[in-house]
Design a protein around this motif. Structure first.
Motif, PDB file in Angstrom:
ATOM      1  N   ALA A 151       0.957  -1.252   0.040  1.00 56.32           N
ATOM      2  CA  ALA A 151       0.072   0.028  -0.120  1.00 56.32           C
ATOM      3  C   ALA A 151       0.844   1.379   0.106  1.00 56.32           C
ATOM      4  O   ALA A 151       0.562   2.115  -0.633  1.00 56.32           O
ATOM      5  N   GLN A 152       1.970   1.305   0.795  1.00 54.54           N
ATOM      6  CA  GLN A 152       2.861   2.470   0.743  1.00 54.54           C
ATOM      7  C   GLN A 152       3.329   2.658  -0.689  1.00 54.54           C
ATOM      8  O   GLN A 152       3.488   3.653  -1.362  1.00 54.54           O
ATOM      9  N   GLY A 153       3.589   1.482  -1.556  1.00 52.32           N
ATOM     10  CA  GLY A 153       4.064   1.996  -2.901  1.00 52.32           C
ATOM     11  C   GLY A 153       2.984   2.336  -3.778  1.00 52.32           C
ATOM     12  O   GLY A 153       3.290   3.290  -4.562  1.00 52.32           O
ATOM     13  N   VAL A 154       1.828   1.904  -3.536  1.00 45.13           N
ATOM     14  CA  VAL A 154       0.739   2.465  -4.392  1.00 45.13           C
ATOM     15  C   VAL A 154       0.488   3.745  -4.071  1.00 45.13           C
ATOM     16  O   VAL A 154       0.223   4.567  -4.940  1.00 45.13           O
ATOM     17  N   PHE A 270      18.064  -2.808   3.527  1.00 45.64           N
ATOM     18  CA  PHE A 270      18.617  -3.685   2.621  1.00 45.64           C
ATOM     19  C   PHE A 270      18.001  -4.475   1.761  1.00 45.64           C
ATOM     20  O   PHE A 270      18.266  -4.993   0.814  1.00 45.64           O
ATOM     21  N   LYS A 271      16.776  -4.961   2.373  1.00 37.25           N
ATOM     22  CA  LYS A 271      15.925  -5.947   1.574  1.00 37.25           C
ATOM     23  C   LYS A 271      14.616  -5.593   1.178  1.00 37.25           C
ATOM     24  O   LYS A 271      13.808  -6.239   1.102  1.00 37.25           O
ATOM     25  N   VAL A 272      14.658  -4.096   1.026  1.00 31.23           N
ATOM     26  CA  VAL A 272      13.268  -3.628   0.566  1.00 31.23           C
ATOM     27  C   VAL A 272      12.841  -4.215  -0.679  1.00 31.23           C
ATOM     28  O   VAL A 272      13.625  -4.206  -1.815  1.00 31.23           O
ATOM     29  N   PHE A 273      11.806  -4.450  -0.919  1.00 37.43           N
ATOM     30  CA  PHE A 273      11.264  -5.267  -2.104  1.00 37.43           C
ATOM     31  C   PHE A 273       9.813  -4.757  -2.471  1.00 37.43           C
ATOM     32  O   PHE A 273       9.649  -4.229  -3.730  1.00 37.43           O
ATOM     33  N   SER A 274       8.864  -4.864  -1.671  1.00 37.24           N
ATOM     34  CA  SER A 274       7.441  -4.354  -2.048  1.00 37.24           C
ATOM     35  C   SER A 274       7.234  -3.050  -2.433  1.00 37.24           C
ATOM     36  O   SER A 274       6.778  -3.029  -3.682  1.00 37.24           O
ATOM     37  N   GLN A 275       7.832  -2.206  -1.929  1.00 37.45           N
ATOM     38  CA  GLN A 275       7.862  -0.891  -2.179  1.00 37.45           C
ATOM     39  C   GLN A 275       8.524  -0.450  -3.724  1.00 37.45           C
ATOM     40  O   GLN A 275       7.899   0.175  -4.733  1.00 37.45           O
ATOM     41  N   LEU A 276       9.532  -1.112  -3.904  1.00 35.88           N
ATOM     42  CA  LEU A 276      10.083  -0.939  -5.194  1.00 35.88           C
ATOM     43  C   LEU A 276       9.523  -1.707  -6.370  1.00 35.88           C
ATOM     44  O   LEU A 276       9.455  -0.851  -7.479  1.00 35.88           O
ATOM     45  N   TYR A 277       9.013  -2.857  -6.011  1.00 39.04           N
ATOM     46  CA  TYR A 277       8.142  -3.369  -7.002  1.00 39.04           C
ATOM     47  C   TYR A 277       6.880  -2.742  -7.724  1.00 39.04           C
ATOM     48  O   TYR A 277       6.876  -2.639  -8.754  1.00 39.04           O
ATOM     49  N   VAL A 278       6.251  -2.214  -6.605  1.00 37.83           N
ATOM     50  CA  VAL A 278       5.036  -1.365  -7.008  1.00 37.83           C
ATOM     51  C   VAL A 278       5.454  -0.120  -7.916  1.00 37.83           C
ATOM     52  O   VAL A 278       5.018   0.104  -8.706  1.00 37.83           O
ATOM     53  N   LEU A 279       6.632   0.666  -7.146  1.00 37.69           N
ATOM     54  CA  LEU A 279       7.035   2.072  -7.955  1.00 37.69           C
ATOM     55  C   LEU A 279       7.482   1.529  -9.219  1.00 37.69           C
ATOM     56  O   LEU A 279       7.210   2.168 -10.242  1.00 37.69           O
ATOM     57  N   PHE A 289      17.483  -2.273 -10.529  1.00 38.39           N
ATOM     58  CA  PHE A 289      17.318  -3.196  -9.477  1.00 38.39           C
ATOM     59  C   PHE A 289      17.983  -3.067  -8.208  1.00 38.39           C
ATOM     60  O   PHE A 289      19.229  -2.261  -8.313  1.00 38.39           O
ATOM     61  N   ASN A 290      17.388  -3.577  -7.008  1.00 35.39           N
ATOM     62  CA  ASN A 290      18.440  -3.736  -5.947  1.00 35.39           C
ATOM     63  C   ASN A 290      18.602  -5.482  -5.891  1.00 35.39           C
ATOM     64  O   ASN A 290      17.949  -5.940  -6.849  1.00 35.39           O
ATOM     65  N   LEU A 291      19.163  -5.872  -4.930  1.00 33.42           N
ATOM     66  CA  LEU A 291      19.441  -7.302  -4.861  1.00 33.42           C
ATOM     67  C   LEU A 291      18.190  -8.151  -4.414  1.00 33.42           C
ATOM     68  O   LEU A 291      17.931  -9.098  -5.231  1.00 33.42           O
ATOM     69  N   SER A 292      17.313  -7.563  -3.821  1.00 32.39           N
ATOM     70  CA  SER A 292      16.007  -8.333  -3.910  1.00 32.39           C
ATOM     71  C   SER A 292      15.375  -8.398  -4.957  1.00 32.39           C
ATOM     72  O   SER A 292      14.772  -9.464  -5.416  1.00 32.39           O
TER      73      SER A 292
END
Length: 337
Positions: A151-154, A270-279, A289-292
């Motif tokens: 939801a943060q990413g949205v 370091f392991k942020v994924f959900s926000q980056l995926y949505v953005l 890309f980050n490592l996740s």
């Protein structure tokens, strides 16, 4: 009289009913279990849960990182092929891995620093507010922290939207000398903030700091409540300013709190994924890309290479363990000094 005293001493020295002493003279329970061993026995159920939910999946991930695992292996039509270090050699020889590692480290440094700074400032502010106002601000801040990562990413993707985002709308309200539109554009409308890596990570930093600072603020506030007011009163009498008081009194006394918050923030960022995926709208821009994200793209984008994705995840885990161990050792050395 002497006999009575002897009898009394003998009764006092005898163990209570249901208890006895072991060979070393320590009290033991009626079951025969030494008293010192009871806390360790009580830890066994928790350790079994951790082993089942964390250690075993990590073991499976480590094994998979040395294998060739694809869609056929998942379906069970083919056995997994043992590759040794080939997956690790493949990712370490790929430029995308090093780009993702750079993005991960730079983002974590900026996001952790800003989250701690903003959270500490808000925590100090809450400590100075009245009880009712402080409670009101805390509740408002915790709403942001309670928002799920997706939801943060949205939310922030809608704010940075090229056509209808509030960011472009606000920039259009500013005069050109303060915020001129990009070359070739008459306004900021249509500016694709989330297509390039740098503005994408600016939006990600804002999103993560916005959602992360309430936890830091509340933790700092809890630490400030435990500092005696007499110390601040003495500092005011001595003519110490606000910054000097914070640096000489607040910061040293809150070092244990900041140590824990820093470690947690590093691990989370370091392991942020959900926000980056949505953005990013999925793993579409390899430069961002980050490592996740790189691990997920390798593991689940066709053709699926779960072994390579597992290898990237293992490398990320090792990096986090090294950072945590080094940081904790530095804290222990400072405490000993």
């Amino acid at each position: 009289m002497a006999n009575t005293t002897a009898v009394t001493r003998g009764r006092d020295s005898s163990p209570a009913p249901g208890h006895r002493r072991n060979k070393k003279g320590r009290p033991a329970r009626a079951s025969g279990m030494p008293a010192w061993s009871i806390p360790y026995v009580l830890l066994i159920p928790g350790l079994l849960v951790i082993a089942g939910l964390l250690l075993y999946p990590m073991y499976q991930l480590g094994v998979m990182s040395f294998q060739k695992v694809g869609l056929a292996q998942i379906r069970g039509t083919k056995p997994a092929e043992w590759l040794g270090l080939e997956n690790y050699e493949k990712i370490l020889g790929n430029d995308i891995f090093w780009s993702a590692l750079r993005n991960t480290v730079m983002f974590a440094v900026v996001a952790v620093s800003l989250t701690l700074i903003v959270g500490t400032a808000v925590g100090v502010l809450l400590h100075r507010l009245g009880r009712k106002m402080s409670l009101f601000v805390i509740v408002g801040c915790m709403f942001a922290w309670a928002v799920p990562p997706v939801a943060q990413g949205v939310i922030w993707r809608s704010l940075f939207d090229a056509e209808s985002g509030i960011v472009n709308w606000a920039l259009n309200l500013l005069p050109d000398w303060l915020a001129a539109p990009p070359a070739g554009q008459s306004s900021w409308t249509g500016t694709p903030w989330l297509n390039d890596a740098f503005p994408l990570y600016v939006a990600l930093v804002v999103c993560v700091v916005w959602a992360g600072f309430p936890f830091i603020a509340v933790s700092v506030l809890a630490g400030l409540k435990g500092i005696p007011n007499e110390l601040y009163e003495a500092a005011r009498v001595d003519g110490s300013g606000a910054w000097r008081t914070f640096r000489k009194i607040t910061l040293p006394l809150l070092k244990p709190v900041f140590a824990v918050l820093t470690i947690l923030s590093i691990i989370w960022d370091f392991k942020v994924f959900s926000q980056l995926y949505v953005l990013m709208n999925g793993p579409t821009n390899r430069d961002g890309f980050n490592l996740s994200m790189y691990a997920v793209a390798e593991a689940f984008k066709a053709p699926q290479k779960l072994g390579t994705g597992a290898a990237i995840s293992v490398v990320l885990t090792i990096i986090l363990l090294i950072i945590t161990v080094v940081y904790v050792r530095q804290i222990v050395k400072q405490e000993e000094m």
